[in-house]
Write a protein that holds these residues in place. Structure first.
Motif, PDB file in Angstrom:
ATOM      1  N   GLU A  68     -19.691   0.789   1.713  1.00  0.00           N
ATOM      2  CA  GLU A  68     -20.968   1.527   1.676  1.00  0.00           C
ATOM      3  C   GLU A  68     -20.894   2.688   0.679  1.00  0.00           C
ATOM      4  OE1 GLU A  68     -19.408   0.505   4.436  1.00  0.00           O
ATOM      5  OE2 GLU A  68     -20.832  -1.064   4.970  1.00  0.00           O
ATOM      6  N   THR A  69     -19.717   3.323   0.595  1.00  0.00           N
ATOM      7  CA  THR A  69     -19.554   4.409  -0.378  1.00  0.00           C
ATOM      8  C   THR A  69     -19.654   3.839  -1.796  1.00  0.00           C
ATOM      9  OG1 THR A  69     -18.172   5.654   1.159  1.00  0.00           O
ATOM     10  CG2 THR A  69     -17.957   6.230  -1.157  1.00  0.00           C
ATOM     11  N   GLN A 104     -23.292   3.106  -2.402  1.00  0.00           N
ATOM     12  CA  GLN A 104     -24.076   4.336  -2.552  1.00  0.00           C
ATOM     13  C   GLN A 104     -23.953   4.840  -4.002  1.00  0.00           C
ATOM     14  OE1 GLN A 104     -22.545   7.675  -0.393  1.00  0.00           O
ATOM     15  NE2 GLN A 104     -24.528   8.658  -0.191  1.00  0.00           N
ATOM     16  N   ILE A 140      -6.307  13.080   8.460  1.00  0.00           N
ATOM     17  CA  ILE A 140      -6.109  11.899   9.322  1.00  0.00           C
ATOM     18  C   ILE A 140      -6.043  10.619   8.491  1.00  0.00           C
ATOM     19  CG2 ILE A 140      -8.544  11.385   9.818  1.00  0.00           C
ATOM     20  CD1 ILE A 140      -7.601  11.055  12.831  1.00  0.00           C
ATOM     21  N   TYR A 141      -5.421   9.586   9.093  1.00  0.00           N
ATOM     22  CA  TYR A 141      -5.236   8.258   8.471  1.00  0.00           C
ATOM     23  C   TYR A 141      -4.430   8.364   7.175  1.00  0.00           C
ATOM     24  CZ  TYR A 141      -9.434   7.596  11.372  1.00  0.00           C
ATOM     25  OH  TYR A 141     -10.344   7.607  12.386  1.00  0.00           O
ATOM     26  N   ILE A 142      -3.409   9.198   7.158  1.00  0.00           N
ATOM     27  CA  ILE A 142      -2.677   9.404   5.899  1.00  0.00           C
ATOM     28  C   ILE A 142      -1.480   8.453   5.810  1.00  0.00           C
ATOM     29  CG2 ILE A 142      -1.490  11.104   4.445  1.00  0.00           C
ATOM     30  CD1 ILE A 142      -4.595  11.570   4.963  1.00  0.00           C
ATOM     31  N   ILE A 177     -12.393  -0.556   3.559  1.00  0.00           N
ATOM     32  CA  ILE A 177     -12.496   0.748   4.226  1.00  0.00           C
ATOM     33  C   ILE A 177     -11.722   1.832   3.463  1.00  0.00           C
ATOM     34  CG2 ILE A 177     -11.938   2.039   6.347  1.00  0.00           C
ATOM     35  CD1 ILE A 177     -12.288  -0.622   7.894  1.00  0.00           C
ATOM     36  N   ILE A 179      -1.097  10.993  -0.198  1.00  0.00           N
ATOM     37  CA  ILE A 179      -2.338  11.635  -0.613  1.00  0.00           C
ATOM     38  C   ILE A 179      -3.117  12.035   0.640  1.00  0.00           C
ATOM     39  CG2 ILE A 179      -3.306   9.292  -1.034  1.00  0.00           C
ATOM     40  CD1 ILE A 179      -4.518  12.488  -2.734  1.00  0.00           C
ATOM     41  N   ALA A 180      -3.411  13.323   0.758  1.00  0.00           N
ATOM     42  CA  ALA A 180      -4.016  13.851   1.982  1.00  0.00           C
ATOM     43  C   ALA A 180      -5.420  14.378   1.692  1.00  0.00           C
ATOM     44  CB  ALA A 180      -3.126  14.943   2.567  1.00  0.00           C
ATOM     45  N   MET A 216       0.826  -1.208   0.000  1.00  0.00           N
ATOM     46  CA  MET A 216       0.000   0.000   0.000  1.00  0.00           C
ATOM     47  C   MET A 216       0.864   1.264   0.000  1.00  0.00           C
ATOM     48  SD  MET A 216      -3.250   0.979   2.185  1.00  0.00           S
ATOM     49  CE  MET A 216      -3.769   2.666   2.426  1.00  0.00           C
ATOM     50  N   ALA A 244     -14.360  14.234   8.048  1.00  0.00           N
ATOM     51  CA  ALA A 244     -14.761  14.032   6.651  1.00  0.00           C
ATOM     52  C   ALA A 244     -13.956  12.905   6.022  1.00  0.00           C
ATOM     53  CB  ALA A 244     -14.580  15.320   5.850  1.00  0.00           C
ATOM     54  N   SER A 282     -15.839   9.442   4.279  1.00  0.00           N
ATOM     55  CA  SER A 282     -16.708   9.075   3.148  1.00  0.00           C
ATOM     56  C   SER A 282     -17.268  10.331   2.474  1.00  0.00           C
ATOM     57  CB  SER A 282     -17.878   8.215   3.648  1.00  0.00           C
ATOM     58  OG  SER A 282     -17.397   7.083   4.324  1.00  0.00           O
ATOM     59  N   LEU A 298      -8.656  -3.819   5.627  1.00  0.00           N
ATOM     60  CA  LEU A 298      -8.605  -2.415   5.185  1.00  0.00           C
ATOM     61  C   LEU A 298      -9.209  -2.208   3.795  1.00  0.00           C
ATOM     62  CD1 LEU A 298      -7.591   0.462   5.758  1.00  0.00           C
ATOM     63  CD2 LEU A 298      -5.407  -0.189   4.752  1.00  0.00           C
ATOM     64  N   THR A 321      -8.581  12.597   3.578  1.00  0.00           N
ATOM     65  CA  THR A 321      -9.447  12.333   4.730  1.00  0.00           C
ATOM     66  C   THR A 321      -9.143  13.271   5.910  1.00  0.00           C
ATOM     67  OG1 THR A 321      -9.482  10.024   4.052  1.00  0.00           O
ATOM     68  CG2 THR A 321     -10.253  10.494   6.275  1.00  0.00           C
ATOM     69  N   GLY A 325      -9.724   4.069   0.674  1.00  0.00           N
ATOM     70  CA  GLY A 325     -10.037   4.424  -0.718  1.00  0.00           C
ATOM     71  C   GLY A 325     -11.529   4.455  -0.980  1.00  0.00           C
TER      72      GLY A 325
HETATM   73  C1  LIG Z   1      -4.817   2.347   7.294  1.00  0.00           C
HETATM   74  C2  LIG Z   1      -5.524   3.446   6.583  1.00  0.00           C
HETATM   75  C3  LIG Z   1      -4.865   4.166   5.616  1.00  0.00           C
HETATM   76  C4  LIG Z   1      -5.504   5.228   4.969  1.00  0.00           C
HETATM   77  N1  LIG Z   1      -4.797   5.986   4.059  1.00  0.00           N
HETATM   78  C5  LIG Z   1      -5.346   7.139   3.604  1.00  0.00           C
HETATM   79  C6  LIG Z   1      -4.570   8.044   2.802  1.00  0.00           C
HETATM   80  O1  LIG Z   1      -3.405   7.772   2.489  1.00  0.00           O
HETATM   81  N2  LIG Z   1      -5.128   9.204   2.435  1.00  0.00           N
HETATM   82  C7  LIG Z   1      -6.412   9.546   2.762  1.00  0.00           C
HETATM   83  O2  LIG Z   1      -6.847  10.630   2.385  1.00  0.00           O
HETATM   84  N3  LIG Z   1      -7.178   8.708   3.499  1.00  0.00           N
HETATM   85  C8  LIG Z   1      -6.681   7.516   3.931  1.00  0.00           C
HETATM   86  N4  LIG Z   1      -7.432   6.669   4.697  1.00  0.00           N
HETATM   87  C9  LIG Z   1      -8.788   7.062   5.058  1.00  0.00           C
HETATM   88  C10 LIG Z   1      -9.905   6.241   4.416  1.00  0.00           C
HETATM   89  O3  LIG Z   1     -10.021   6.549   3.057  1.00  0.00           O
HETATM   90  C11 LIG Z   1     -11.171   6.543   5.223  1.00  0.00           C
HETATM   91  O4  LIG Z   1     -11.015   5.945   6.500  1.00  0.00           O
HETATM   92  C12 LIG Z   1     -12.433   6.035   4.546  1.00  0.00           C
HETATM   93  O5  LIG Z   1     -12.710   6.771   3.376  1.00  0.00           O
HETATM   94  C13 LIG Z   1     -13.652   6.109   5.475  1.00  0.00           C
HETATM   95  O6  LIG Z   1     -13.767   7.367   6.048  1.00  0.00           O
HETATM   96  P1  LIG Z   1     -13.964   7.514   7.653  1.00  0.00           P
HETATM   97  O7  LIG Z   1     -12.883   6.742   8.292  1.00  0.00           O
HETATM   98  O8  LIG Z   1     -14.100   8.937   7.984  1.00  0.00           O
HETATM   99  O9  LIG Z   1     -15.311   6.750   7.945  1.00  0.00           O
HETATM  100  P2  LIG Z   1     -16.761   7.393   7.917  1.00  0.00           P
HETATM  101  O10 LIG Z   1     -16.933   8.156   6.655  1.00  0.00           O
HETATM  102  O11 LIG Z   1     -17.019   8.112   9.185  1.00  0.00           O
HETATM  103  O12 LIG Z   1     -17.658   6.097   7.869  1.00  0.00           O
HETATM  104  C14 LIG Z   1     -18.187   5.428   9.034  1.00  0.00           C
HETATM  105  C15 LIG Z   1     -19.155   4.355   8.550  1.00  0.00           C
HETATM  106  O13 LIG Z   1     -20.259   4.970   7.868  1.00  0.00           O
HETATM  107  C16 LIG Z   1     -20.469   4.292   6.631  1.00  0.00           C
HETATM  108  N5  LIG Z   1     -21.101   5.130   5.619  1.00  0.00           N
HETATM  109  C17 LIG Z   1     -20.532   6.125   4.909  1.00  0.00           C
HETATM  110  N6  LIG Z   1     -21.406   6.627   4.021  1.00  0.00           N
HETATM  111  C18 LIG Z   1     -22.556   5.925   4.181  1.00  0.00           C
HETATM  112  C19 LIG Z   1     -23.834   5.961   3.544  1.00  0.00           C
HETATM  113  N7  LIG Z   1     -24.103   6.831   2.594  1.00  0.00           N
HETATM  114  N8  LIG Z   1     -24.756   5.095   3.960  1.00  0.00           N
HETATM  115  C20 LIG Z   1     -24.500   4.205   4.943  1.00  0.00           C
HETATM  116  N9  LIG Z   1     -23.321   4.127   5.571  1.00  0.00           N
HETATM  117  C21 LIG Z   1     -22.358   4.965   5.201  1.00  0.00           C
HETATM  118  C22 LIG Z   1     -19.056   3.902   6.232  1.00  0.00           C
HETATM  119  O14 LIG Z   1     -19.081   2.942   5.213  1.00  0.00           O
HETATM  120  C23 LIG Z   1     -18.525   3.390   7.538  1.00  0.00           C
HETATM  121  O15 LIG Z   1     -18.981   2.083   7.749  1.00  0.00           O
HETATM  122  C24 LIG Z   1      -6.840   5.550   5.304  1.00  0.00           C
HETATM  123  C25 LIG Z   1      -7.520   4.798   6.272  1.00  0.00           C
HETATM  124  C26 LIG Z   1      -6.879   3.770   6.920  1.00  0.00           C
HETATM  125  C27 LIG Z   1      -7.633   3.012   7.987  1.00  0.00           C
END
Ligand SMILES: Cc1cc2nc3c(=O)[nH]c(=O)nc-3n(C[C@H](O)[C@H](O)[C@H](O)COP(=O)(O)OP(=O)(O)OC[C@H]3O[C@@H](n4cnc5c(N)ncnc54)[C@H](O)[C@@H]3O)c2cc1C
Length: 381
Positions: free
Chosen positions: A369-370, A373, A158-160, A363, A126-127, A88, A133, A135, A360, A129, A365
């Motif tokens: 659920e996204t 949707q 976060i989670y970058i 979750i 890539i920054a 990754m 914010a 999903s 992962l 999340t 990328g």
């Molecule tokens: C190890 C790791 C590495 C990552 N690397 C990066 C990175 O390099 N750069 C970056 O920008 N991000 C990164 N991410 C972030 C990742 O893309 C997000 O965690 C992911 O997009 C989900 O966002 P969130 O964690 O805020 O969850 P949330 O958006 O808060 O989601 C919580 C729950 O709600 C659900 N949900 C969302 N929308 C809906 C809907 N419409 N209907 C029903 N349920 C829904 C979700 O599916 C999930 O189950 C990383 C995450 C992890 C864990």
């Protein structure tokens, strides 16, 4: 019988190069990277020297000018490195943080950041999340305010992935809060600027690459660091997500095949009740079922790669593949750990690592659920 995604003589020649790198440099150190919580940054230079970091990018900046099929070959091999976190970290650099810069960046910006990234002298992240914010990408709040020829950036991500490793970020920021989807921009932010810092996060899996929270306090970068047009960041990021998701599918299926093979070896060697585990019908049925699911997920992934090679819009198919491959790798990893018994639960076991790492895919990328949707909307619901 290998079921490679792409296999012309040119693909196989390139596959050999990547496979050798994986066998020599990554697999033997898979556990070390997990323990360290990060990948060895010096290996980027080796990958750059082997021409692995800019496969689809313009030769003018050191790229190979190839099509998506070669990216598929590369990540099919890297996905077998026995450490999904490492795979990754590498793919974030090659296919998640750099595609927008390669496609929309000015020649000056590409010379400054893309060329050294292709050479392996710089690593990117890539920054997108944020704490509030994920999903809901449009909900990002990190703000870039124009001050003369500079952006002044404040906010947090976060989670970058590659947080501690990256030399520059492809940042999605709000540049006009009143412009709706036209109010976001992608900006190259070097990580050695005043006002930038990160905290590392402690993950349950994917420990072979570092992940962190980023903080921006009055960070100044030139407006010339904007990737593409100001205000087009959201749309560009949505396009960049397509490469990210397709690479995730390729890697997940490679990892699924790898852990399946490892489980077959285990089942042939593990003796219980006087015979190998592999001779029990339950084991055979589970192995066959897993193989079938992997073949189906690979066929879907291959269709996506072909569409990308043909220059067609693959968004819908990639969304389906991301959803399906995420589920298949989870099921496969779960069955494989079960067939290992207690050993599967040990950190040194590949099946155990695959079990936590693969979670992962559903979750990162964009969550399952996204994906659903988006597909529900596409299907007219
Ligand atoms: C190890 C790791 C590495 C990552 N690397 C990066 C990175 O390099 N750069 C970056 O920008 N991000 C990164 N991410 C972030 C990742 O893309 C997000 O965690 C992911 O997009 C989900 O966002 P969130 O964690 O805020 O969850 P949330 O958006 O808060 O989601 C919580 C729950 O709600 C659900 N949900 C969302 N929308 C809906 C809907 N419409 N209907 C029903 N349920 C829904 C979700 O599916 C999930 O189950 C990383 C995450 C992890 C864990």
């Amino acid at each position: 019988m290998p079921n490679n995604l792409m296999s012309t003589p040119e693909h196989e020649l390139f596959r050999e190069t990547v496979r050798k790198f994986v066998e020599d440099e990554l697999r033997p150190r898979a556990r070390e990277f997990d323990e360290a919580g990060r990948f060895d940054k010096t290996l980027y230079k080796k990958m750059g020297d082997l021409g692995m970091l800019g496969l689809r990018y313009e030769p003018e900046y050191g790229g190979a000018g190839l099509d998506w099929s070669f990216s598929a070959v590369m990540f099919e091999e890297i996905g077998r490195c026995d450490n999904a976190g490492v795979a990754m970290g590498i793919s974030v650099h090659t296919d998640m943080a750099t595609p927008s810069l390669a496609e929309f960046g000015t020649p000056e910006l590409k010379a400054q950041y893309l060329a050294p990234s292709i050479a392996g002298d710089m690593v990117s992240a890539i920054a997108v999340t944020e704490p509030d914010a994920g999903s809901d990408v449009a909900g990002v709040k990190t703000r870039a305010v124009r001050d003369g020829d500079d952006w002044v950036i404040n906010g947090s991500k976060i989670y970058i992935t590659n947080a501690a490793t990256a030399d520059w970020l492809c940042l999605l920021a709000v540049t006009d809060p009143d412009a709706g989807y036209g109010g976001y921009s992608q900006i190259v932010v070097p990580t050695d600027v005043p006002g930038f810092r990160y905290d590392l996060l402690d993950k349950i899996g994917n420990r072979g690459s570092d992940t962190g929270q980023l903080f921006f306090e009055d960070v100044r970068v030139p407006v010339a660091n904007t990737i593409g047009d100001i205000g087009r960041g959201f749309q560009q990021q949505m396009m960049q997500f397509q490469d990210e998701r397709l690479v995730a599918c390729v890697q997940a299926m490679a990892q699924a095949e790898d852990v399946w093979e490892e489980t077959r070896r285990w089942a042939e060697e593990r003796i219980l009740f006087g015979k190998p585990l592999s001779k029990m019908q339950n084991t055979q049925f589970k192995m066959v079922e897993m193989k079938t699911k992997i073949a189906a997920a690979k066929a879907l992934t291959r269709d996506c790669v072909q569409k990308r090679v043909d220059g067609e819009d693959a968004t819908e198919l990639i969304t389906m593949a991301k959803l399906y491959c995420g589920r298949v790798i989870r099921e496969v990893a779960d069955e494989c750990i079960q067939l290992h018994g207690g050993y599967g639960y040990m950190r040194e076991s590949s099946a155990g690592r695959a079990f936590v790492d693969s979670r992962l895919i559903s979750i990162g990328g964009g969550t399952d659920e996204t994906m659903m949707q988006y597909l529900a909307k596409q299907l007219g619901f």
